[in-house]
Design an enzyme around this catalytic site. Structure first.
Site, PDB file in Angstrom:
ATOM      1  N   ARG A  53      41.096  47.924  75.342  1.00  0.00           N
ATOM      2  CA  ARG A  53      40.724  48.322  76.709  1.00  0.00           C
ATOM      3  C   ARG A  53      39.609  47.430  77.239  1.00  0.00           C
ATOM      4  O   ARG A  53      39.630  47.013  78.395  1.00  0.00           O
ATOM      5  CB  ARG A  53      40.289  49.790  76.770  1.00  0.00           C
ATOM      6  CG  ARG A  53      40.061  50.257  78.219  1.00  0.00           C
ATOM      7  CD  ARG A  53      39.574  51.696  78.319  1.00  0.00           C
ATOM      8  NE  ARG A  53      39.607  52.170  79.702  1.00  0.00           N
ATOM      9  CZ  ARG A  53      38.624  52.029  80.584  1.00  0.00           C
ATOM     10  NH1 ARG A  53      37.508  51.392  80.248  1.00  0.00           N
ATOM     11  NH2 ARG A  53      38.739  52.487  81.812  1.00  0.00           N
ATOM     12  N   CYS A  54      38.627  47.130  76.381  1.00  0.00           N
ATOM     13  CA  CYS A  54      37.516  46.262  76.788  1.00  0.00           C
ATOM     14  C   CYS A  54      38.007  44.879  77.223  1.00  0.00           C
ATOM     15  O   CYS A  54      37.422  44.258  78.105  1.00  0.00           O
ATOM     16  CB  CYS A  54      36.526  46.086  75.639  1.00  0.00           C
ATOM     17  SG  CYS A  54      35.655  47.581  75.135  1.00  0.00           S
TER      18      CYS A  54
END
Length: 404
Positions: A391-392
């Site tokens: 996600r990052c």
């Protein structure tokens, strides 16, 4: 008539159609032990392998029907006009706090001698003093322009919410320049400028907010973490702008999470993976304090109500359904600690119930499978050294709407 791209992100789990990544570059090779803390790293990834792992990540996305855009290419395309390029250069250099006018002139000429894409890559990689003819003493900091090794975590410098973006005011000086790239993409890229994109926050704002703290739980509910990197006041300002825009969001939940590197952003402690399922760091399962913001149309202001309870209770209440929390490492103290360090709770949903994770978090991955979550596990021996998960590393630009 030029084609215009839309920003359209109304959930964490809607089928992902377009995403922005940054392929790790030479900025990673400008990490050295003496300056890791300054540059917010704990270790030094091996660039060749990190690139291979990142390319695999991008290919997995493409094989699942996702269009992959690259930050470095978008920025280069945004600087196609000479006056915009010059304005960009001056802004980037100004934020390096270089005081000597002669050095600034040399640096500008150094960059102007390069093709635009090479210039952008070099700004990201950093510039050593000796590269522009300055003396480097062994006991002094060698960079006239810092490298930006955190750039492959594209989630943080700006965040897409609904049909708009928050161009974020980053907490640390190290990452503030990253947001200039977002500013120029949305203001000057031929496919994004004049396309009706709304702005929820500006990089010059006093209070900090970072994209890892911004989650879209549904087309009505947003969550923002009040964390080590994000101020509650920023969340309140974003809420007011969004509520007044008629985007459809009617609630913004501010989660007060511990102010520590282990809980750096909200998406390091929980991420949404299906309509009713979340991965979660066991350390956040106790009593939580949440401020629920709604809009008081009568008084034209944001109304705040303090809530306390478990994460499960708070999410169930606002999403109006029973919620299942899947504990990183199965909740085991040692396994959870190890897998959380490698972002076991930081999953990227590419469709409801379908996620990309790091393969090294095998205990959590096996648990997700038991909950009927389709897991695509990717290699991450080097990418994970930056302390950020799938996600990052991704910034959705377009997700399909999902209702259930």
């Amino acid at each position: 008539m030029e084609n215009k791209r839309k920003i359209h992100v109304y959930s964490e789990i809607g089928k992902l159609k377009t995403v922005m990544l940054h392929r790790p570059g030479r900025e990673i090779e400008n990490l050295v032990p003496d300056y890791l803390e300054r540059l917010l790293f704990d270790d030094i990834p091996y660039l060749k392998v990190a690139k291979d792992e990142h390319d695999n990540f991008a290919n997995v996305l493409r094989m699942n029907g996702v269009e992959v855009l690259y930050l470095e290419k978008l920025v280069s395309e945004a600087l196609h006009e000479c006056d915009v390029k010059e304005k960009f250069l001056k802004e980037v250099i100004y934020e390096c706090d270089i005081k000597d006018e002669d050095t600034i002139k040399v640096l500008i000429e150094y960059f102007k001698s390069m093709p635009t894409k090479a210039m952008v890559d070099k700004i990201m990689a950093g510039v050593r003093k000796k590269e522009i003819g300055l003396k480097e003493n062994s006991n002094e900091y060698p960079f006239i322009m810092d490298p930006m090794p955190n750039l492959y975590f594209t989630r943080d410098p700006f965040a897409t919410i609904g049909s708009g973006v928050s161009v974020n005011s980053m907490r640390t000086k190290t990452r503030k320049r990253e947001t200039i790239f977002g500013k120029y993409i949305f203001n000057y890229h031929p496919e994004y400028k004049d396309s009706g994109i709304k702005y929820w926050y500006d990089r010059t704002e006093k209070y900090s907010v970072e994209g890892g703290d911004e989650l879209i739980l549904s087309d009505e509910v947003i969550a923002i973490g009040a964390s080590e990197r994000t101020d509650k006041q920023a969340a309140m300002k974003i809420a007011k702008k969004i509520f007044e825009s008629n985007e459809g969001f009617n609630t913004l939940l501010i989660f007060d999470i511990p102010k520590s590197r282990a809980f750096m952003h909200l998406d390091t402690v929980f991420t949404m993976i299906d309509y009713d399922k979340f991965t979660v760091h066991p350390g956040i399962e106790g009593g939580l304090k949440v401020t629920a913001l709604t809009y008081d149309e009568k008084n034209n202001d944001v109304k705040a109500v303090e809530e306390e309870g478990t994460l499960e209770k708070i999410l169930s209440s606002h999403l109006k359904r029973d919620i299942t929390l899947i504990r990183c490492g199965g909740g085991d103290q040692i396994i959870a600690g190890r897998e959380q360090w490698n972002d076991g709770s930081n999953t990227l949903a590419i469709a409801p119930g379908k996620v990309i994770t790091y393969e090294r978090n095998y205990v959590t991955n096996e648990l997700l499978d038991k909950y009927n979550i389709e897991v695509i596990a990717i290699p991450s021996s080097e990418l994970s050294r930056g302390r950020g998960g799938p996600r990052c590393m991704s910034m959705p630009f377009y997700r399909e709407d999902c209702h259930k």
